[in-house]
Design a protein around this motif. Structure first.
Motif, PDB file in Angstrom:
ATOM      1  N   HIS A   1      -2.061  17.974   8.266  1.00  0.00           N
ATOM      2  CA  HIS A   1      -3.211  17.534   7.432  1.00  0.00           C
ATOM      3  C   HIS A   1      -3.782  16.290   8.362  1.00  0.00           C
ATOM      4  CE1 HIS A   1      -6.167  16.457   4.321  1.00  0.00           C
ATOM      5  NE2 HIS A   1      -5.794  15.212   4.413  1.00  0.00           N
ATOM      6  N   ALA A   2      -3.088  15.194   8.501  1.00  0.00           N
ATOM      7  CA  ALA A   2      -3.559  14.064   9.272  1.00  0.00           C
ATOM      8  C   ALA A   2      -4.258  14.524  10.597  1.00  0.00           C
ATOM      9  CB  ALA A   2      -2.256  13.227   9.468  1.00  0.00           C
ATOM     10  N   ARG A   3      -3.440  15.494  11.209  1.00  0.00           N
ATOM     11  CA  ARG A   3      -4.042  15.879  12.590  1.00  0.00           C
ATOM     12  C   ARG A   3      -5.247  16.533  12.438  1.00  0.00           C
ATOM     13  NH1 ARG A   3      -4.034  20.408  15.815  1.00  0.00           N
ATOM     14  NH2 ARG A   3      -3.715  19.950  18.237  1.00  0.00           N
ATOM     15  N   SER A   4      -5.476  17.563  11.440  1.00  0.00           N
ATOM     16  CA  SER A   4      -6.592  18.014  11.189  1.00  0.00           C
ATOM     17  C   SER A   4      -7.941  16.930  10.865  1.00  0.00           C
ATOM     18  CB  SER A   4      -6.595  18.765  10.175  1.00  0.00           C
ATOM     19  OG  SER A   4      -7.768  19.515   9.679  1.00  0.00           O
ATOM     20  N   VAL A   5      -7.679  16.124  10.190  1.00  0.00           N
ATOM     21  CA  VAL A   5      -8.541  14.899   9.613  1.00  0.00           C
ATOM     22  C   VAL A   5      -8.924  14.228  10.919  1.00  0.00           C
ATOM     23  CG1 VAL A   5      -8.737  12.757   8.232  1.00  0.00           C
ATOM     24  CG2 VAL A   5      -7.811  15.038   7.125  1.00  0.00           C
ATOM     25  N   TYR A   6      -7.825  13.740  11.812  1.00  0.00           N
ATOM     26  CA  TYR A   6      -8.215  13.003  12.812  1.00  0.00           C
ATOM     27  C   TYR A   6      -9.148  13.765  13.866  1.00  0.00           C
ATOM     28  CZ  TYR A   6      -7.319  10.867  17.349  1.00  0.00           C
ATOM     29  OH  TYR A   6      -7.617  10.078  18.625  1.00  0.00           O
TER      30      TYR A   6
ATOM     31  N   PRO B   1      -7.197  10.975  23.297  1.00  0.00           N
ATOM     32  CA  PRO B   1      -7.023  10.976  21.744  1.00  0.00           C
ATOM     33  C   PRO B   1      -5.768  11.560  21.683  1.00  0.00           C
ATOM     34  CG  PRO B   1      -8.445  12.670  22.562  1.00  0.00           C
ATOM     35  CD  PRO B   1      -8.375  12.166  23.659  1.00  0.00           C
ATOM     36  N   HIS B   2      -4.831  10.689  21.533  1.00  0.00           N
ATOM     37  CA  HIS B   2      -3.484  10.878  21.206  1.00  0.00           C
ATOM     38  C   HIS B   2      -2.965  10.873  19.869  1.00  0.00           C
ATOM     39  CE1 HIS B   2      -2.611  11.257  25.457  1.00  0.00           C
ATOM     40  NE2 HIS B   2      -2.964  10.299  25.800  1.00  0.00           N
ATOM     41  N   ILE B   3      -2.059  11.564  19.347  1.00  0.00           N
ATOM     42  CA  ILE B   3      -1.251  11.300  18.119  1.00  0.00           C
ATOM     43  C   ILE B   3       0.237  11.151  18.157  1.00  0.00           C
ATOM     44  CG2 ILE B   3      -0.854  12.487  15.821  1.00  0.00           C
ATOM     45  CD1 ILE B   3      -3.468  14.221  16.176  1.00  0.00           C
ATOM     46  N   GLY B   4       0.735  10.057  17.683  1.00  0.00           N
ATOM     47  CA  GLY B   4       2.023   9.853  17.980  1.00  0.00           C
ATOM     48  C   GLY B   4       2.632   9.468  16.658  1.00  0.00           C
TER      49      GLY B   4
END
Length: 147
Positions: free
Chosen positions: A87-92, A104-107
């Motif tokens: 969900h957080a990834r999708s929103v980001y 744009p990275h996600i850690g």
């Protein structure tokens, strides 16, 4: 000569414990407004030139769009399960506005300790359990399942 250096990576967050804000003379209700004002000054104001090649990441437990709208990488909390991460990834990515020169990275924050000494490992396990009891008291409700 063939030496690769990693730039400074700075993860920023607005804070989450009222006691910490109050001890610094900050009204808890004002922390987000202050954080955003100072963040934007850091990114686009008078301090932007001073950052050099430093990478700015935002803590994303409360608002992934805040990082995405500024084109910044996001650091998610380790408390997310797969569904929460998805969900957080999708929103980001839904809110992402690319920033020139920023990937744009996600850690995800994870505590890791590598050791082969059983005594040190036992001590580290006890310390991590103590830390998590402390932090859990800040984000787990007072409901019957708290313990």
């Amino acid at each position: 000569r063939g030496v690769h250096t990693t730039p400074l990576r700075l993860a920023l967050g607005q804070g989450y414990r009222d006691e910490e804000m109050i001890s610094m003379g900050i009204e808890p209700g004002q922390r987000l407004k202050r954080f955003v004002r100072h963040l934007d000054e850091l990114l686009d104001g008078g301090f932007a030139q001073d950052l050099g090649d430093a990478e700015i990441w935002l803590g994303g437990s409360a608002d992934p769009p805040r990082a995405a709208r500024r084109g910044l990488p996001i650091m998610l909390p380790s408390s997310l399960d797969r569904k929460g991460f998805a969900h957080a990834r999708s929103v980001y990515y839904e809110h992402l506005e690319p920033r020139i020169g920023v990937e744009p990275h996600i850690g995800i924050t994870k505590e890791v300790w590598v050791d082969d000494d059983p005594r040190r490992l036992a001590g580290i396990r006890a310390r991590l359990a103590s830390m998590w009891r402390h932090y859990a008291s800040s984000w787990i409700s007072d409901g019957p399942d708290r313990m």
